[in-house]
Design a protein around this motif. Structure first.
Motif, short mmCIF file in Angstrom:
data_model
loop_
_atom_site.label_atom_id
_atom_site.label_comp_id
_atom_site.label_asym_id
_atom_site.label_seq_id
_atom_site.Cartn_x
_atom_site.Cartn_y
_atom_site.Cartn_z
N ARG A 282 31.76 15.72 52.38
CA ARG A 282 30.44 16.01 51.80
C ARG A 282 30.51 16.27 50.31
N TRP A 283 31.65 16.77 49.85
CA TRP A 283 31.72 17.20 48.44
C TRP A 283 33.18 17.47 48.11
N SER A 284 33.54 17.27 46.84
CA SER A 284 34.88 17.63 46.37
C SER A 284 34.82 17.92 44.87
N SER A 285 35.81 18.66 44.40
CA SER A 285 35.86 18.98 42.97
C SER A 285 37.25 19.51 42.63
N VAL A 286 37.59 19.42 41.36
CA VAL A 286 38.76 20.10 40.81
C VAL A 286 38.29 21.43 40.24
N PHE A 287 39.10 22.47 40.35
CA PHE A 287 38.71 23.75 39.78
C PHE A 287 39.93 24.47 39.22
N ARG A 288 39.63 25.41 38.29
CA ARG A 288 40.65 26.24 37.68
C ARG A 288 40.30 27.70 37.90
N ILE A 289 41.31 28.56 37.76
CA ILE A 289 41.14 29.97 38.07
C ILE A 289 41.59 30.82 36.87
N SER A 290 40.74 31.75 36.49
CA SER A 290 41.09 32.77 35.50
C SER A 290 40.89 34.15 36.10
N HIS A 291 41.39 35.15 35.41
CA HIS A 291 41.16 36.53 35.81
C HIS A 291 40.76 37.32 34.56
N ARG A 292 39.55 37.80 34.56
CA ARG A 292 39.00 38.52 33.42
C ARG A 292 38.01 39.57 33.90
N ILE A 293 37.79 40.59 33.09
CA ILE A 293 36.76 41.59 33.38
C ILE A 293 36.21 42.12 32.06
N HIS A 310 33.11 39.75 36.05
CA HIS A 310 34.50 39.71 36.51
C HIS A 310 34.76 38.37 37.20
N ILE A 311 35.89 37.77 36.90
CA ILE A 311 36.34 36.57 37.58
C ILE A 311 37.79 36.75 37.97
N HIS A 312 38.20 36.10 39.05
CA HIS A 312 39.54 36.33 39.59
C HIS A 312 39.84 35.27 40.64
N PRO A 313 41.06 35.22 41.17
CA PRO A 313 41.38 34.24 42.21
C PRO A 313 40.51 34.44 43.44
N VAL A 357 35.58 49.33 40.48
CA VAL A 357 35.69 48.43 41.63
C VAL A 357 36.12 47.04 41.15
N GLY A 358 35.48 46.54 40.10
CA GLY A 358 35.85 45.23 39.57
C GLY A 358 37.29 45.19 39.10
N GLU A 359 37.75 46.25 38.44
CA GLU A 359 39.13 46.29 37.97
C GLU A 359 40.10 46.24 39.15
N GLU A 360 39.80 46.98 40.22
CA GLU A 360 40.67 46.98 41.38
C GLU A 360 40.71 45.61 42.05
N VAL A 361 39.56 44.96 42.17
CA VAL A 361 39.49 43.65 42.82
C VAL A 361 40.24 42.60 42.00
N VAL A 362 40.04 42.60 40.69
CA VAL A 362 40.75 41.64 39.84
C VAL A 362 42.26 41.84 39.97
N GLY A 363 42.72 43.07 39.86
CA GLY A 363 44.15 43.34 39.97
C GLY A 363 44.72 42.95 41.31
N ARG A 364 44.02 43.29 42.38
CA ARG A 364 44.52 43.01 43.72
C ARG A 364 44.56 41.51 44.01
N THR A 365 43.51 40.79 43.65
CA THR A 365 43.49 39.35 43.94
C THR A 365 44.54 38.60 43.12
#
Length: 542
Positions: A282-293, A310-313, A357-365
């Protein structure tokens, strides 16, 4: 008086923005929601739905629509170098009302958009925030849309506009972090293997040094044999080091060549636990991952939530769910502020509660993406509760107040858990606590056993003197306990299974104030009208 009749502008109509707009409108707040896209994207991007998010949707009054279409997530099957190594079953305590689930993001957005429409509000499509300024009285936003340019004056603005957020840039917020060097591809396909229903698949290959050099992750979606698959991108589809968006943030779907079915099949041929052929892509894409807050979740009358903050894996499906709960935390505070009722510190508490909460989630992921969940050696029950986002709390937040002297049981800042077996005087079947909390604002729960006078008349008098709808109240009595004097002033339920007493850790008369977002605002022991009034004074002006 707002001359434009709009109290809040929500920028971005993904799951986070739609949650914010729907909850504002449910509370009678005038808001507009704009999005630069002409329509929902038909992509299965964020697909994992955490139990805590389902609790949020229950409180909003829309969880049934999700349950009708979501797929249960029962666990994960793990293969390494062609051998099955582990089967992880997802389990939670029996009192948790919802399990893990999967749903394509476009379906989540559809349900939220239809829920928002019930309040007479629709997304303004192909409308983009160009710039904004703010002062002590409000925000002036410049928009461009199908009918041309517009200048809009609002009291508050919420930026839910993603990793490349215009609102974040306009506020000048720092967005520190880094990027993963690898690129990945996503695909929504069907396969005909005989693996158990509701289980994700993770299949890895290790090189001679024991490092993972190839991986396939499959998450079930609604429909026979349908999965959202992610895998390392092949060399011919690598887009190179240029970040997306021109803002230095390399995160999200790519705009280059999309993977074709043969690219997906090549990975399945290498890593699938069963010989299988992929079909119906149905759909496909290439993507990249960053981690920031961001360094703060807002400034003045403008706030950011979700990927704008916040962005993260995608490890553990934490991102969209964390963003929805950002909005959930913010909007009840904004609604009070719009009405002129909020204590001056209330909206500022959004950053104090949600940024940790965001800091914990970014670090953990980030840790889990690099090392797996074994990077945090917790017992399985705690790990499940954390991944389900049921351990998120605000004990150390600005609204929590001091800890109780004995330290036992739930306290301010903790999630208010559900419990069953509540027996009413009219309802002939036991109710859940969430049945009493649904679509409410603050709720006072007075636990009593009749052995001591918990001051019901004074509490009832306090409640009667408050503005309508500010505080609902219920008495929860021990099974067999005698109703205290004045209990007729409150609706009475009996703790028929003892679940409330056990889960809330109470042995004597106690008052709990449950916030609109389902967290405890106060635990008052022994219960007094003065204690309840003191909590409310820290939330409201009047």
């Amino acid at each position: 008086m707002n001359p434009h009749g709009t109290d809040v502008l929500v920028v971005g109509a993904g799951p986070v923005g739609l949650t914010a707009a729907a909850e504002l409108r449910r509370r009678g707040v005038d808001c507009r929601i704009v999005d630069r896209l002409p329509a929902r994207l038909p992509y299965a991007k964020a697909v994992g739905i955490q139990p805590r998010t389902l609790e949020v949707w229950d409180r909003m009054g829309m969880v049934r629509d999700v349950l009708d279409v979501a797929v249960p997530m029962r666990g994960q099957l793990i293969w390494v170098d062609g051998e099955e190594r582990e089967r992880i079953d997802l389990f939670l305590p029996p009192e948790v009302p919802y399990g893990f689930a999967a749903l394509p993001q476009y379906e989540t957005e559809r349900i939220l958009e239809e829920h928002l429409a019930r309040f007479g509000t629709r997304i303004e499509r192909e409308t983009e925030l160009v710039s904004f300024t703010q002062d002590a009285e409000g925000v002036t936003a410049r928009l461009t849309g199908p009918d041309g340019d517009e200048e809009l004056r609002v009291r508050y603005m919420v930026g839910c506009d993603g990793a490349h957020s215009t609102v974040r840039k306009g506020l000048g917020l720092a967005f520190e972090g880094g990027a993963f060097p690898e690129e990945y591809m996503l695909a929504d396909v069907e396969v005909g293997w005989d693996l158990p229903y509701g289980y994700g698949v993770r299949s890895m290959h290790r090189d001679a040094a024991g490092r993972v050099d190839d991986v396939l992750v499959c998450i079930p979606l609604p429909g026979p044999g349908r999965y959202r698959m992610s895998m390392v991108v092949p060399p011919e589809l690598v887009a190179g080091p240029a970040p997306q968006g021109g803002d230095g943030v390399a995160h999200g779907l790519g705009g280059g060549r999309a993977p074709e079915l043969h690219h997906i099949q090549a990975v399945l041929d290498r890593l699938s636990p069963r010989p299988v052929t992929a079909t119906n892509m149905r759909w496909s894409s290439v993507f990249r991952i960053s981690h920031r807050i961001v360094d703060r979740y807002g400034e003045g009358r403008v706030f950011v939530a979700g990927d704008a903050a916040h962005i993260h894996p995608p490890t553990g499906a934490q991102g969209m769910n964390t963003g929805i709960q950002d909005a959930w935390n913010l909007v009840w505070k904004l609604a009070a502020a719009v009405g002129g009722r909020a204590h001056p510190a209330l909206t500022a508490s959004y950053d104090g509660e949600r940024r940790p909460v965001g800091e914990e989630v970014v670090g953990r992921t980030v840790r889990h993406a690099a090392e797996g969940v074994q990077a945090d050696p917790e017992d399985p029950a705690t790990l499940m509760m954390r991944e389900a986002q049921l351990l998120v709390g605000y004990r150390d937040g600005p609204l929590a107040g001091p800890a109780p002297a004995d330290g036992d049981g739930l306290r301010a800042g903790d999630r208010a858990p559900d419990c069953g077996g509540l027996l009413g005087e009219v309802a002939t079947q036991p109710l859940r606590l969430f049945d009493l909390l649904r679509e409410r604002e603050h709720v006072l729960l007075l636990y009593a056993d009749g052995a001591q006078d918990p001051g019901v008349p004074e509490l009832a008098e306090l409640i009667d003197g408050l503005p309508r709808g500010r505080l609902a109240a219920y008495a929860v009595l021990t099974e067999g306990g005698t109703a205290p004097a004045g209990a007729a002033a409150l609706p009475v339920y009996r703790d028929g299974r003892g679940e409330f007493g056990r889960l809330y850790g109470v042995r004597r008369p106690t008052a709990f104030v449950v916030r609109p977002d389902g967290y405890l605002g106060a635990r008052i022991e022994p219960p007094t009208a003065e204690g309840v009034a003191a909590y409310l004074a820290g939330i409201f002006r009047d």
